[in-house]
Design an enzyme around this catalytic site. Structure first.
Site, PDB file in Angstrom:
ATOM      1  CG  ASN A   1       2.625   7.098 -22.068  1.00 47.26           C
ATOM      2  OD1 ASN A   1       3.470   6.665 -22.860  1.00 47.26           O
ATOM      3  ND2 ASN A   1       2.914   8.037 -21.200  1.00 47.26           N
TER       4      ASN A   1
ATOM      5  CE1 TYR B   1       9.412   1.888 -13.218  1.00 47.63           C
ATOM      6  CE2 TYR B   1       9.857   2.547 -15.483  1.00 47.63           C
ATOM      7  CZ  TYR B   1       9.017   1.984 -14.545  1.00 47.63           C
ATOM      8  OH  TYR B   1       7.796   1.498 -14.939  1.00 47.63           O
TER       9      TYR B   1
ATOM     10  CG  LEU C   1       1.204  -5.805 -12.395  1.00 41.22           C
ATOM     11  CD1 LEU C   1       0.793  -7.270 -12.410  1.00 41.22           C
ATOM     12  CD2 LEU C   1       0.016  -4.937 -12.737  1.00 41.22           C
ATOM     13  CB  ALA C   2       4.937  -5.420  -6.263  1.00 34.40           C
TER      14      ALA C   2
ATOM     15  CG  LEU D   1      -1.940  -1.196   1.258  1.00 34.25           C
ATOM     16  CD1 LEU D   1      -2.944  -1.012   2.404  1.00 34.25           C
ATOM     17  CD2 LEU D   1      -2.724  -1.383  -0.061  1.00 34.25           C
ATOM     18  CB  SER D   2       4.370   2.023  -0.921  1.00 32.34           C
ATOM     19  OG  SER D   2       4.436   1.218  -2.066  1.00 32.34           O
TER      20      SER D   2
HETATM   21  C1  UD2 Z   1       6.010   7.248 -18.997  1.00 33.73           C
HETATM   22  C2  UD2 Z   1       5.867   6.556 -17.651  1.00 33.73           C
HETATM   23  C3  UD2 Z   1       7.202   6.469 -16.982  1.00 33.73           C
HETATM   24  C4  UD2 Z   1       8.213   5.812 -17.905  1.00 33.73           C
HETATM   25  C5  UD2 Z   1       8.279   6.593 -19.226  1.00 33.73           C
HETATM   26  C6  UD2 Z   1       9.176   5.901 -20.217  1.00 33.73           C
HETATM   27  C7  UD2 Z   1       3.667   7.066 -16.785  1.00 33.73           C
HETATM   28  C8  UD2 Z   1       2.898   7.857 -15.779  1.00 33.73           C
HETATM   29  N1  UD2 Z   1       4.985   7.318 -16.799  1.00 33.73           N
HETATM   30  O1  UD2 Z   1       6.427   8.584 -18.804  1.00 33.73           O
HETATM   31  O2  UD2 Z   1       7.061   5.696 -15.794  1.00 33.73           O
HETATM   32  O3  UD2 Z   1       7.840   4.471 -18.121  1.00 33.73           O
HETATM   33  O4  UD2 Z   1       6.982   6.629 -19.812  1.00 33.73           O
HETATM   34  O5  UD2 Z   1       9.323   6.658 -21.367  1.00 33.73           O
HETATM   35  O6  UD2 Z   1       3.146   6.243 -17.512  1.00 33.73           O
HETATM   36  N2  UD2 Z   1       3.413  16.309 -18.935  1.00 33.73           N
HETATM   37  C9  UD2 Z   1       3.017  17.625 -18.902  1.00 33.73           C
HETATM   38  N3  UD2 Z   1       2.441  18.087 -17.756  1.00 33.73           N
HETATM   39  C10 UD2 Z   1       2.251  17.297 -16.653  1.00 33.73           C
HETATM   40  C11 UD2 Z   1       2.656  15.946 -16.718  1.00 33.73           C
HETATM   41  C12 UD2 Z   1       3.243  15.492 -17.876  1.00 33.73           C
HETATM   42  O7  UD2 Z   1       3.181  18.374 -19.871  1.00 33.73           O
HETATM   43  O8  UD2 Z   1       1.709  17.775 -15.643  1.00 33.73           O
HETATM   44  C13 UD2 Z   1       4.035  15.801 -20.174  1.00 33.73           C
HETATM   45  C14 UD2 Z   1       5.379  15.148 -19.929  1.00 33.73           C
HETATM   46  O9  UD2 Z   1       6.429  16.087 -19.922  1.00 33.73           O
HETATM   47  C15 UD2 Z   1       5.452  14.158 -21.093  1.00 33.73           C
HETATM   48  C16 UD2 Z   1       3.985  13.775 -21.340  1.00 33.73           C
HETATM   49  O10 UD2 Z   1       3.201  14.776 -20.687  1.00 33.73           O
HETATM   50  O11 UD2 Z   1       5.975  14.784 -22.228  1.00 33.73           O
HETATM   51  C17 UD2 Z   1       3.634  12.426 -20.756  1.00 33.73           C
HETATM   52  O12 UD2 Z   1       4.051  12.413 -19.409  1.00 33.73           O
HETATM   53  P1  UD2 Z   1       3.787  11.171 -18.431  1.00 33.73           P
HETATM   54  O13 UD2 Z   1       4.508  11.492 -17.165  1.00 33.73           O
HETATM   55  O14 UD2 Z   1       2.342  10.877 -18.357  1.00 33.73           O
HETATM   56  O15 UD2 Z   1       4.428   9.938 -19.181  1.00 33.73           O
HETATM   57  P2  UD2 Z   1       5.884   9.684 -19.784  1.00 33.73           P
HETATM   58  O16 UD2 Z   1       5.660   9.130 -21.153  1.00 33.73           O
HETATM   59  O17 UD2 Z   1       6.767  10.858 -19.680  1.00 33.73           O
END
Ligand code: UD2
Length: 308
Positions: free
Chosen positions: A174, A145, A75-76, A33-34
């Site tokens: 995503n 990661y 998935l953890a 539950l973290s």
């Molecule tokens: C996804 C994964 C990450 C890693 C990565 C690998 C998620 C949540 N994150 O990151 O764990 O696997 O892929 O490439 O699935 N953005 C904004 N405003 C915000 C938040 C995000 O503009 O408030 C932009 C962000 O800079 C990026 C895009 O939205 O260009 C997607 O961001 P994200 O954090 O949802 O996912 P991502 O692809 O960066």
């Protein structure tokens, strides 16, 4: 049939748990539950939940010995790239060592598993230019990661081949949908957008919105995972995505049209390490019989409806 879902109280895990229960499986969840929440699991009355850390090998070993699972979905994880950069060693102990310890114990007790599924990430591809990303495209893991995800994939596949275990790895692109927590700037952008639209908050756009992503709705992720189980896929890595490249600006516009409202946007510079373009080749999934049931407009409309 008995299934273990580690991280089963998290965003993706809890949806998987609900679907496995609906399929008639006996489901056990291990989650500290973290990040997960008990309330994420709809079928909590018929699921056994252990609030435990997957690194607790005394606990994990006695559980595996006692329950003799048919399926294990791992998935953890520390799911945030940013957290992994802050705490690389801690991340490694969860995202890598805990998986290996579990596999090693499965081998030691000769557990006759039907499938061990490890969840990896598109992060392994890094920022290399070739698109769409195929499972055998070059990788360039850039964060603790991503390095852990890739190394663990290799071990999971090696255990499959060396010790004849039915193992499989998936790389999530995503993922979005209900239950995703918007509380950190590194939360999925669609959970943040939903929160901003719902609560009239200012959305921070990093970059000019031209960065592209391959978004997949949680229901399609579950469809893919269940297919991989039904088809007894092993010794393979599979992308889990929609196979469609859309810019963040296109996504924002689509969402605004669905909601019938405009976001207030605050522009910021590109986030360091941000991937410029991302899209998956999903040929392997399609060959299993997968098809997208939730194109972006339908997924977003459903997500928004659930938030009202
Ligand atoms: C996804 C994964 C990450 C890693 C990565 C690998 C998620 C949540 N994150 O990151 O764990 O696997 O892929 O490439 O699935 N953005 C904004 N405003 C915000 C938040 C995000 O503009 O408030 C932009 C962000 O800079 C990026 C895009 O939205 O260009 C997607 O961001 P994200 O954090 O949802 O996912 P991502 O692809 O960066």
């Amino acid at each position: 049939m008995k299934a273990l879902v580690t991280g089963g109280a998290g965003f993706i895990g809890s949806h998987l748990v609900d679907s496995l229960v609906e399929k008639g499986m006996d489901v056990v969840v291990v989650d500290d539950l973290s990040m997960g929440k008990v309330s994420n699991i709809n079928n909590i009355d018929i699921v056994t939940l252990y609030i435990q850390d997957v690194r607790n090998q005394t606990f994990m070993q006695s559980l595996l010995q006692r329950e003799r699972f048919d399926y294990i979905y791992f998935l953890a994880a520390v799911a945030s790239v940013a957290d992994s950069i802050e705490h690389p060693n801690e991340t490694h102990s969860i995202n890598h060592n805990a998986v290996l310890d579990t596999l090693e114990f499965i081998r030691a007790i000769n557990l006759p598993l039907k499938q061990f599924l490890f969840t990896s990430s598109a992060a392994v591809y890094g920022n290399l230019p070739e698109l769409p990303k195929k499972e055998d495209s070059r990788v360039d893991p850039l964060s603790p990661y991503a390095i852990d995800k890739y190394a663990t994939e290799r071990y999971v596949l090696a255990y499959g081949q060396l010790y004849n275990l039915p193992t499989v790895c998936v790389r999530f692109f995503n993922v979005y949908g209900p239950g995703q927590n918007p509380s950190s700037p590194y939360s999925g952008v669609l959970s943040i957008l939903t929160d901003c639209l719902k609560n009239n908050r200012i959305f921070t756009l990093y970059g000019d919105g031209s960065q592209t992503r391959d978004f997949i709705y949680i229901e399609d992720v579950i469809q893919a995972l269940l297919l991989i189980t039904e088809k007894h896929v092993k010794n393979q890595v599979l992308n889990i995505a929609n196979g469609l490249e859309l810019s963040l600006s296109q996504i924002i516009e689509t969402y605004e049209n669905i909601v019938g409202d405009k976001l207030t946007i605050n522009n910021e510079t590109v986030r360091s390490g941000d991937v410029k373009r991302s899209v998956a080749s999903i040929g392997q999934l399609i060959s299993l019989g997968y098809s997208t049931h939730w194109p972006l407009k339908r997924g977003l409309a459903q997500y928004w409806k659930g938030e009202q």
